[in-house]
Scaffold this motif. Structure first.
Motif, PDB file in Angstrom:
ATOM      1  N   UNK A  14       0.828  -1.205   0.000  1.00 38.58           N
ATOM      2  CA  UNK A  14       0.000   0.000   0.000  1.00 38.58           C
ATOM      3  C   UNK A  14       0.863   1.257   0.000  1.00 38.58           C
ATOM      4  N   UNK A  15       1.944   1.256   0.774  1.00 38.85           N
ATOM      5  CA  UNK A  15       2.841   2.411   0.800  1.00 38.85           C
ATOM      6  C   UNK A  15       3.530   2.619  -0.544  1.00 38.85           C
ATOM      7  N   UNK A  16       3.878   1.520  -1.216  1.00 39.84           N
ATOM      8  CA  UNK A  16       4.490   1.612  -2.544  1.00 39.84           C
ATOM      9  C   UNK A  16       3.513   2.240  -3.526  1.00 39.84           C
ATOM     10  N   UNK A  17       2.259   1.783  -3.500  1.00 40.29           N
ATOM     11  CA  UNK A  17       1.242   2.327  -4.416  1.00 40.29           C
ATOM     12  C   UNK A  17       0.956   3.796  -4.125  1.00 40.29           C
ATOM     13  N   UNK A  18       0.938   4.163  -2.860  1.00 35.08           N
ATOM     14  CA  UNK A  18       0.716   5.562  -2.491  1.00 35.08           C
ATOM     15  C   UNK A  18       1.874   6.430  -2.981  1.00 35.08           C
ATOM     16  N   UNK A  19       3.089   5.948  -2.809  1.00 30.34           N
ATOM     17  CA  UNK A  19       4.263   6.698  -3.277  1.00 30.34           C
ATOM     18  C   UNK A  19       4.224   6.845  -4.798  1.00 30.34           C
ATOM     19  N   UNK A  20       3.826   5.773  -5.484  1.00 25.29           N
ATOM     20  CA  UNK A  20       3.721   5.827  -6.945  1.00 25.29           C
ATOM     21  C   UNK A  20       2.697   6.885  -7.371  1.00 25.29           C
ATOM     22  N   UNK A  21       1.537   6.909  -6.696  1.00 29.40           N
ATOM     23  CA  UNK A  21       0.500   7.886  -7.016  1.00 29.40           C
ATOM     24  C   UNK A  21       0.971   9.309  -6.713  1.00 29.40           C
ATOM     25  N   UNK A  22       1.710   9.483  -5.621  1.00 27.37           N
ATOM     26  CA  UNK A  22       2.225  10.811  -5.272  1.00 27.37           C
ATOM     27  C   UNK A  22       3.247  11.309  -6.286  1.00 27.37           C
ATOM     28  N   UNK A  74      16.836   6.148 -15.224  1.00 24.30           N
ATOM     29  CA  UNK A  74      15.592   5.548 -14.715  1.00 24.30           C
ATOM     30  C   UNK A  74      15.063   6.358 -13.533  1.00 24.30           C
ATOM     31  N   UNK A  75      15.956   6.801 -12.679  1.00 25.73           N
ATOM     32  CA  UNK A  75      15.563   7.589 -11.514  1.00 25.73           C
ATOM     33  C   UNK A  75      14.990   8.931 -11.956  1.00 25.73           C
ATOM     34  N   UNK A  76      15.680   9.607 -12.842  1.00 19.71           N
ATOM     35  CA  UNK A  76      15.235  10.919 -13.316  1.00 19.71           C
ATOM     36  C   UNK A  76      13.916  10.864 -14.065  1.00 19.71           C
ATOM     37  N   UNK A  77      13.739   9.803 -14.851  1.00 17.93           N
ATOM     38  CA  UNK A  77      12.583   9.725 -15.748  1.00 17.93           C
ATOM     39  C   UNK A  77      11.380   8.988 -15.187  1.00 17.93           C
ATOM     40  N   UNK A  78      11.456   8.520 -13.951  1.00 22.48           N
ATOM     41  CA  UNK A  78      10.314   7.811 -13.376  1.00 22.48           C
ATOM     42  C   UNK A  78       9.196   8.801 -13.097  1.00 22.48           C
ATOM     43  N   UNK A  79       8.036   8.533 -13.658  1.00 21.48           N
ATOM     44  CA  UNK A  79       6.890   9.444 -13.526  1.00 21.48           C
ATOM     45  C   UNK A  79       5.693   8.812 -12.832  1.00 21.48           C
ATOM     46  N   UNK A  80       5.869   7.647 -12.224  1.00 29.01           N
ATOM     47  CA  UNK A  80       4.772   7.027 -11.506  1.00 29.01           C
ATOM     48  C   UNK A  80       3.944   6.055 -12.325  1.00 29.01           C
ATOM     49  N   UNK A  81       4.480   5.629 -13.432  1.00 31.40           N
ATOM     50  CA  UNK A  81       3.764   4.648 -14.255  1.00 31.40           C
ATOM     51  C   UNK A  81       4.319   3.268 -14.080  1.00 31.40           C
ATOM     52  N   UNK A  93       2.828  14.529  -8.891  1.00 29.09           N
ATOM     53  CA  UNK A  93       3.802  15.601  -8.713  1.00 29.09           C
ATOM     54  C   UNK A  93       3.934  16.079  -7.278  1.00 29.09           C
ATOM     55  N   UNK A  94       3.462  15.278  -6.324  1.00 33.74           N
ATOM     56  CA  UNK A  94       3.540  15.657  -4.909  1.00 33.74           C
ATOM     57  C   UNK A  94       4.885  15.315  -4.284  1.00 33.74           C
ATOM     58  N   UNK A  95       5.577  14.348  -4.849  1.00 36.06           N
ATOM     59  CA  UNK A  95       6.849  13.910  -4.286  1.00 36.06           C
ATOM     60  C   UNK A  95       7.773  13.453  -5.404  1.00 36.06           C
ATOM     61  N   UNK A  96       9.050  13.322  -5.080  1.00 38.56           N
ATOM     62  CA  UNK A  96      10.035  12.918  -6.085  1.00 38.56           C
ATOM     63  C   UNK A  96      10.093  11.393  -6.195  1.00 38.56           C
ATOM     64  N   UNK A  97      10.689  10.887  -7.265  1.00 41.98           N
ATOM     65  CA  UNK A  97      10.838   9.438  -7.424  1.00 41.98           C
ATOM     66  C   UNK A  97      11.646   8.778  -6.306  1.00 41.98           C
ATOM     67  N   UNK A  98      12.415   9.553  -5.576  1.00 46.37           N
ATOM     68  CA  UNK A  98      13.210   8.993  -4.476  1.00 46.37           C
ATOM     69  C   UNK A  98      12.304   8.299  -3.463  1.00 46.37           C
TER      70      UNK A  98
END
Length: 134
Positions: free
Chosen positions: A55-63, A127-134, A67-72
């Motif tokens: 659930x935390x992974x999915x929430x981070x992905x959605x954030x 990969x880190x720079x270009x991760x957009x939550x997809x 644009x609420x948080x960075x890929x980090x």
């Protein structure tokens, strides 16, 4: 606990031929080791923990996507890290790593800093720079 009382409930780990070493007493009252395939309460707790992590992974992905948080943050959750662990991996203060959670700050990071995160997450800088939550 006696040898014959050691729980042998099937768990998620039993399918992978993983057993836990437990101490029990034999018929003479001496301590001995016994392998256990699992214990139902422990299996329930493990399943709950795994569900919380997912659930935390999915929430981070959605954030990240919103644009609420960075890929980090997403990669940190994906690798089951917290702020303290991640700051140790990258060799930076916690407050500095937390600052990099902001998308505006993340966008300005140089490749040297991004490479530290990429190494910790076992991904490339691209990969880190270009991760957009997809």
């Amino acid at each position: 606990m006696k040898q014959e009382e050691v729980p042998q409930d099937k768990s998620n780990l039993s399918s992978k031929n993983v057993r836990e070493l437990c101490y029990a007493t034999d018929k003479d009252g001496n301590y001995t080791t016994v392998l256990s395939e699992g214990w139902e309460p422990k299996t329930i707790a493990l399943n709950n923990s795994i569900q919380d992590i997912e659930e935390r992974i999915e929430l981070a992905k959605a954030d990240v996507k919103a644009g609420k948080t960075s890929p980090i943050v997403y990669f940190m959750e994906l690798h089951k890290m917290d702020l303290i662990v991640l700051s140790d991996y990258v060799g930076m203060w916690k407050w500095r790593v937390k600052r990099h959670f902001k998308p505006s700050v993340f966008a300005k990071l140089n490749d040297k800093i991004l490479n530290k995160y990429a190494e910790a997450f076992e991904v490339t800088v691209a990969q880190l720079k270009n991760y957009k939550g997809e």
